[in-house]
Enzyme design. Structure first.
Site, PDB file in Angstrom:
ATOM      1  N   TYR A   1      -8.124  18.812 -15.213  1.00  0.00           N
ATOM      2  CA  TYR A   1      -8.471  18.212 -13.930  1.00  0.00           C
ATOM      3  C   TYR A   1      -9.123  16.858 -14.121  1.00  0.00           C
ATOM      4  CZ  TYR A   1     -13.468  19.351 -14.496  1.00  0.00           C
ATOM      5  OH  TYR A   1     -14.775  19.403 -14.926  1.00  0.00           O
TER       6      TYR A   1
ATOM      7  N   LYS B   1     -10.457  18.003 -20.712  1.00  0.00           N
ATOM      8  CA  LYS B   1     -11.069  18.318 -19.413  1.00  0.00           C
ATOM      9  C   LYS B   1     -10.344  19.503 -18.772  1.00  0.00           C
ATOM     10  CE  LYS B   1     -13.148  15.823 -15.523  1.00  0.00           C
ATOM     11  NZ  LYS B   1     -14.502  16.363 -15.662  1.00  0.00           N
TER      12      LYS B   1
ATOM     13  N   GLU C   1     -24.104  17.204 -24.376  1.00  0.00           N
ATOM     14  CA  GLU C   1     -23.951  16.550 -23.069  1.00  0.00           C
ATOM     15  C   GLU C   1     -24.528  17.459 -21.995  1.00  0.00           C
ATOM     16  OE1 GLU C   1     -19.768  16.046 -22.030  1.00  0.00           O
ATOM     17  OE2 GLU C   1     -19.255  17.915 -23.038  1.00  0.00           O
TER      18      GLU C   1
ATOM     19  N   LEU D   1     -17.041  15.514 -23.601  1.00  0.00           N
ATOM     20  CA  LEU D   1     -16.014  14.875 -22.784  1.00  0.00           C
ATOM     21  C   LEU D   1     -16.178  13.362 -22.900  1.00  0.00           C
ATOM     22  CD1 LEU D   1     -13.729  15.734 -20.801  1.00  0.00           C
ATOM     23  CD2 LEU D   1     -15.265  14.945 -19.004  1.00  0.00           C
TER      24      LEU D   1
HETATM   25  N1  PDD Z   1     -17.568  16.186 -14.652  1.00  0.00           N
HETATM   26  N2  PDD Z   1     -19.154  15.840 -19.461  1.00  0.00           N
HETATM   27  C1  PDD Z   1     -18.702  16.896 -18.768  1.00  0.00           C
HETATM   28  C2  PDD Z   1     -18.813  18.250 -19.384  1.00  0.00           C
HETATM   29  C3  PDD Z   1     -18.141  16.726 -17.488  1.00  0.00           C
HETATM   30  O1  PDD Z   1     -17.692  17.783 -16.798  1.00  0.00           O
HETATM   31  C4  PDD Z   1     -18.092  15.417 -16.933  1.00  0.00           C
HETATM   32  C5  PDD Z   1     -17.506  15.152 -15.568  1.00  0.00           C
HETATM   33  C6  PDD Z   1     -18.570  14.348 -17.697  1.00  0.00           C
HETATM   34  C7  PDD Z   1     -18.552  12.914 -17.189  1.00  0.00           C
HETATM   35  O2  PDD Z   1     -17.250  12.407 -17.138  1.00  0.00           O
HETATM   36  P1  PDD Z   1     -16.829  11.282 -16.086  1.00  0.00           P
HETATM   37  O3  PDD Z   1     -17.775  10.175 -16.274  1.00  0.00           O
HETATM   38  O4  PDD Z   1     -15.450  10.931 -16.469  1.00  0.00           O
HETATM   39  O5  PDD Z   1     -16.941  11.895 -14.709  1.00  0.00           O
HETATM   40  C8  PDD Z   1     -19.091  14.590 -18.961  1.00  0.00           C
HETATM   41  C9  PDD Z   1     -16.938  16.027 -13.350  1.00  0.00           C
HETATM   42  C10 PDD Z   1     -17.604  14.989 -12.510  1.00  0.00           C
HETATM   43  C11 PDD Z   1     -16.868  17.387 -12.666  1.00  0.00           C
HETATM   44  O6  PDD Z   1     -16.546  18.333 -13.381  1.00  0.00           O
HETATM   45  O7  PDD Z   1     -17.074  17.493 -11.461  1.00  0.00           O
END
Ligand code: PDD
Length: 284
Positions: A32, A147, A179, A204
């Site tokens: 996703y 992801k 993270e 991620l």
């Molecule tokens: N989550 N690390 C994890 C485990 C994440 O699920 C996310 C993003 C990030 C940050 O990635 P980005 O900057 O590309 O949004 C880091 C999204 C927002 C979610 O699951 O809703």
């Protein structure tokens, strides 16, 4: 009622149906992206689509998404739901092979789902007061760089953090911060250096992370991409997280210990402002 997207069609949310044999439902076999929307425009769409393609290819999907079509669909959803600020969720799963089978069959049609979430992103009470973080062991599978929709552990942590009066969870692997439950983690050292874990299979590769580090570089801040411990984080001058939904979000406390003065620090605040401004300028 929202209008959602399912395999090329725009439908009322209660009419969008997928098979009970869909592999995302049975095996979490889906990936996703979450893209933020400001002033009715998409933030860093290209970055999110590049990561989507990478996630699909790391999991040996035959399906290759048509990015122009996905862009059109994102824009159509924004229009149909009248979204000026919020998020668009996009999920691609391997689809259904008509039965439950661990072995992946060739030639299944992917299931593509998209929906909008209206949300105030720029004005954020959490960013104004700073997050309370609790740490937990990182027991996820060792491909956190992909992801996938396999989010049960993150979801349990977020719930447990809330039950303990905190806002979010950061994870620790061998004593080092990996993270946050759904964001990347950072600290700022005494001399103003921004420290965040280097890219690997353990985290991620955040799209917001890449953009924020670029902003930091332009501000001529020092950046170190390396491991840091919980103790280093607790004694840091500042801490913050980044994600598409939270942008740059300051941290006020980790495991009960105040970070700096226990309020959002100046570097995190500045990076949040600059990130928002820079990305509004390039939104599509
Ligand atoms: N989550 N690390 C994890 C485990 C994440 O699920 C996310 C993003 C990030 C940050 O990635 P980005 O900057 O590309 O949004 C880091 C999204 C927002 C979610 O699951 O809703």
């Amino acid at each position: 009622m929202r209008t959602v997207y399912l395999n090329g069609q725009f439908l009322p949310e209660n009419e969008a149906k997928i098979s009970i044999f869909d592999r995302s439902f049975l095996f979490a076999d889906g990936v996703y992206e979450v893209t933020s929307v400001l002033e009715g425009k998409l933030i860093d769409f290209k970055g999110h689509m590049t990561r989507l393609q990478r996630s699909l290819s790391e999991l040996n999907y035959e399906f290759k998404p048509d990015i122009d079509q996905l862009l059109e669909a994102h824009r159509e959803l924004i229009k149909l739901n009248n979204i000026t600020e919020g998020l668009i969720y996009l999920q691609v799963s391997r689809g259904s092979a008509g039965d439950r089978d661990f072995a992946i069959k060739k030639d299944t049609q992917p299931t593509i789902v998209m929906f909008t979430q209206e949300k105030s992103l720029i004005k954020s009470p959490l960013a104004e007061r700073g997050q309370k973080i609790i740490t937990f062991p990182d027991i996820r599978w060792r491909r956190s760089d992909i992801k996938t929709v396999q989010l049960l552990y993150a979801s349990l942590l977020k719930t447990e953090a809330a039950a303990k009066g905190a806002d979010d969870a950061w994870m620790l692997l061998d004593g080092f911060v990996t993270e946050g439950s759904s964001n990347n983690a950072y600290i700022v050292t005494e001399d103003g250096t921004i420290v965040t874990r280097e890219l690997s299979n353990d985290i991620l590769h955040g799209i917001t992370r890449a953009s924020v580090l670029k902003c930091a570089e332009e501000l001529q801040l020092k950046i170190e991409e390396r491991h840091f411990t919980l103790e280093e984080a607790q004694n840091a001058k500042e801490a913050f997280s980044t994600s598409a939904s939270g942008f740059v979000c300051p941290v006020a406390e980790i495991d009960g210990k105040k970070i700096g003065e226990g309020v959002p620090g100046p570097i995190a605040k500045r990076l949040r402002e600059i990130y928002i401004k820079a990305n509004l300028d390039t939104a599509i």
